[in-house]
Design a protein around this motif. Structure first.
Motif, PDB file in Angstrom:
ATOM      1  N   ASN A   1     -41.892 -19.537 -84.397  1.00 13.98           N
ATOM      2  CA  ASN A   1     -40.430 -19.542 -84.458  1.00 13.98           C
ATOM      3  C   ASN A   1     -39.905 -18.239 -85.050  1.00 13.98           C
ATOM      4  O   ASN A   1     -38.870 -17.724 -84.612  1.00 13.98           O
ATOM      5  CB  ASN A   1     -39.935 -20.722 -85.292  1.00 13.98           C
ATOM      6  CG  ASN A   1     -40.290 -22.057 -84.687  1.00 13.98           C
ATOM      7  OD1 ASN A   1     -41.398 -22.550 -84.874  1.00 13.98           O
ATOM      8  ND2 ASN A   1     -39.374 -22.643 -83.940  1.00 13.98           N
TER       9      ASN A   1
ATOM     10  N   GLN B   1     -46.820 -25.543 -94.032  1.00 16.47           N
ATOM     11  CA  GLN B   1     -45.838 -25.884 -93.004  1.00 16.47           C
ATOM     12  C   GLN B   1     -44.963 -24.685 -92.654  1.00 16.47           C
ATOM     13  O   GLN B   1     -44.618 -24.467 -91.484  1.00 16.47           O
ATOM     14  CB  GLN B   1     -44.966 -27.043 -93.488  1.00 16.47           C
ATOM     15  CG  GLN B   1     -45.714 -28.353 -93.657  1.00 16.47           C
ATOM     16  CD  GLN B   1     -44.827 -29.448 -94.223  1.00 16.47           C
ATOM     17  OE1 GLN B   1     -43.630 -29.480 -93.977  1.00 16.47           O
ATOM     18  NE2 GLN B   1     -45.414 -30.348 -94.985  1.00 16.47           N
TER      19      GLN B   1
ATOM     20  N   ASP C   1     -46.968 -22.378 -90.540  1.00 16.83           N
ATOM     21  CA  ASP C   1     -47.156 -22.910 -89.187  1.00 16.83           C
ATOM     22  C   ASP C   1     -45.965 -22.622 -88.278  1.00 16.83           C
ATOM     23  O   ASP C   1     -46.074 -22.738 -87.046  1.00 16.83           O
ATOM     24  CB  ASP C   1     -47.390 -24.430 -89.245  1.00 16.83           C
ATOM     25  CG  ASP C   1     -48.774 -24.775 -89.789  1.00 16.83           C
ATOM     26  OD1 ASP C   1     -49.658 -23.898 -89.762  1.00 16.83           O
ATOM     27  OD2 ASP C   1     -48.965 -25.928 -90.238  1.00 16.83           O
TER      28      ASP C   1
ATOM     29  N   ARG D   1     -46.900 -21.921 -80.335  1.00 17.79           N
ATOM     30  CA  ARG D   1     -47.392 -22.848 -81.354  1.00 17.79           C
ATOM     31  C   ARG D   1     -48.507 -23.726 -80.818  1.00 17.79           C
ATOM     32  O   ARG D   1     -49.522 -23.954 -81.489  1.00 17.79           O
ATOM     33  CB  ARG D   1     -46.245 -23.728 -81.871  1.00 17.79           C
ATOM     34  CG  ARG D   1     -46.677 -24.659 -83.025  1.00 17.79           C
ATOM     35  CD  ARG D   1     -45.571 -25.618 -83.426  1.00 17.79           C
ATOM     36  NE  ARG D   1     -44.370 -24.919 -83.824  1.00 17.79           N
ATOM     37  CZ  ARG D   1     -43.240 -24.890 -83.119  1.00 17.79           C
ATOM     38  NH1 ARG D   1     -43.176 -25.532 -81.954  1.00 17.79           N
ATOM     39  NH2 ARG D   1     -42.199 -24.246 -83.554  1.00 17.79           N
ATOM     40  N   THR D   2     -48.353 -24.207 -79.605  1.00 18.02           N
ATOM     41  CA  THR D   2     -49.341 -25.130 -79.034  1.00 18.02           C
ATOM     42  C   THR D   2     -50.452 -24.399 -78.293  1.00 18.02           C
ATOM     43  O   THR D   2     -51.528 -24.968 -78.072  1.00 18.02           O
ATOM     44  CB  THR D   2     -48.656 -26.113 -78.060  1.00 18.02           C
ATOM     45  OG1 THR D   2     -48.076 -25.374 -76.962  1.00 18.02           O
ATOM     46  CG2 THR D   2     -47.566 -26.907 -78.775  1.00 18.02           C
ATOM     47  N   GLY D   3     -50.187 -23.162 -77.887  1.00 16.70           N
ATOM     48  CA  GLY D   3     -51.175 -22.428 -77.114  1.00 16.70           C
ATOM     49  C   GLY D   3     -51.211 -22.832 -75.651  1.00 16.70           C
ATOM     50  O   GLY D   3     -52.081 -22.390 -74.900  1.00 16.70           O
ATOM     51  N   GLU D   4     -50.272 -23.645 -75.235  1.00 15.35           N
ATOM     52  CA  GLU D   4     -50.212 -24.120 -73.847  1.00 15.35           C
ATOM     53  C   GLU D   4     -48.948 -23.587 -73.165  1.00 15.35           C
ATOM     54  O   GLU D   4     -47.869 -23.598 -73.745  1.00 15.35           O
ATOM     55  CB  GLU D   4     -50.213 -25.652 -73.804  1.00 15.35           C
ATOM     56  CG  GLU D   4     -51.468 -26.277 -74.410  1.00 15.35           C
ATOM     57  CD  GLU D   4     -51.395 -27.794 -74.405  1.00 15.35           C
ATOM     58  OE1 GLU D   4     -50.353 -28.334 -73.990  1.00 15.35           O
ATOM     59  OE2 GLU D   4     -52.378 -28.437 -74.828  1.00 15.35           O
TER      60      GLU D   4
ATOM     61  N   THR E   1     -48.243 -20.548 -72.315  1.00 14.11           N
ATOM     62  CA  THR E   1     -47.735 -19.277 -72.843  1.00 14.11           C
ATOM     63  C   THR E   1     -47.336 -18.307 -71.722  1.00 14.11           C
ATOM     64  O   THR E   1     -46.360 -17.565 -71.863  1.00 14.11           O
ATOM     65  CB  THR E   1     -48.787 -18.616 -73.745  1.00 14.11           C
ATOM     66  OG1 THR E   1     -50.024 -18.502 -73.030  1.00 14.11           O
ATOM     67  CG2 THR E   1     -49.004 -19.439 -75.009  1.00 14.11           C
TER      68      THR E   1
ATOM     69  N   GLN F   1     -42.430 -22.647 -78.853  1.00 15.81           N
ATOM     70  CA  GLN F   1     -43.202 -23.875 -78.690  1.00 15.81           C
ATOM     71  C   GLN F   1     -44.531 -23.604 -77.988  1.00 15.81           C
ATOM     72  O   GLN F   1     -45.585 -24.133 -78.380  1.00 15.81           O
ATOM     73  CB  GLN F   1     -42.388 -24.899 -77.882  1.00 15.81           C
ATOM     74  CG  GLN F   1     -43.105 -26.200 -77.563  1.00 15.81           C
ATOM     75  CD  GLN F   1     -43.337 -27.043 -78.805  1.00 15.81           C
ATOM     76  OE1 GLN F   1     -42.717 -26.809 -79.853  1.00 15.81           O
ATOM     77  NE2 GLN F   1     -44.225 -28.027 -78.710  1.00 15.81           N
ATOM     78  N   ALA F   2     -44.504 -22.745 -76.968  1.00 13.00           N
ATOM     79  CA  ALA F   2     -45.729 -22.411 -76.239  1.00 13.00           C
ATOM     80  C   ALA F   2     -46.701 -21.655 -77.133  1.00 13.00           C
ATOM     81  O   ALA F   2     -47.918 -21.908 -77.101  1.00 13.00           O
ATOM     82  CB  ALA F   2     -45.393 -21.594 -75.002  1.00 13.00           C
TER      83      ALA F   2
END
Length: 197
Positions: free
Chosen positions: A32, A25, A28, A90-93, A95, A87-88
């Protein structure tokens, strides 16, 4: 204000739920960490240059304070685009949008920073020992900020990581002190001192 903005950056890092996979965790959360280091360095760079600028001021007027307030508005807002970028990543969306959004905030901050300097300069608030050479060098250096950050922002349209890498390079560049050396008058020779013009 700068310290408060940096503190808010830390708050944006979520505390893991814990359990048997705590290490996973924590790993991951790498986006951040990237956002925190990037924005911490950016705020530190703004603080260093802000401090250097105000050391050259002997007074302030109302308009300069308003420009400075606008700069603080930008710095205080920075934790939000930092969280969006993390956040972008982390999700890969999204960016590209996140990197460009972050860059635009930097460009606007650079414009506000220049506004503080120009206001103080035009208002005659610089100390008397600030030479024209220093004023010119500082003005050119500050003016480069929004332009170079604009280029880095445009690179985000190609690749978010390319944009982030350029942000880091530029922050490092503007962190370095670049105070022009004051020219000293060469002492006249004994012969020249003895002559009467």
């Amino acid at each position: 204000m700068f310290a408060i903005a940096i503190t808010l950056l830390v708050i944006e890092i979520e505390v893991p739920e814990g359990g048997t996979n705590l290490l996973g965790q924590l790993l991951d959360l790498w986006p951040n960490y990237v956002g925190y280091v990037l924005s911490f360095a950016l705020i530190g760079q703004v603080w260093l240059n802000h401090h250097a600028m105000f050391q050259r001021l002997k007074s302030l007027d109302h308009w300069t304070m308003i420009c400075n307030l606008a700069l603080l508005l930008n710095v205080a807002f920075l934790p939000f685009p930092t969280a969006v970028l993390a956040q972008a990543l982390r999700t890969g969306e999204g960016t590209t949008v996140a990197a460009v959004f972050y860059g635009l905030v930097m460009v606007i901050g650079g414009i506000f920073f220049n506004a503080v300097w120009w206001s103080a300069r035009r208002g005659g608030h610089l100390k008397e020992d600030t030479t024209p050479v220093e004023i010119g060098a500082i003005t050119r250096r500050f003016a480069l900020g929004p332009l170079l950050y604009g280029v880095a922002t445009a690179l985000g349209l190609i690749n978010a990581w390319l944009s982030i890498a350029t942000y880091i390079i530029l922050i490092g560049f503007f962190m370095m002190e670049n105070r022009p050396h004051r020219t000293r008058e060469r002492p006249r020779s004994r012969q020249s001192r003895g002559k009467i013009s």
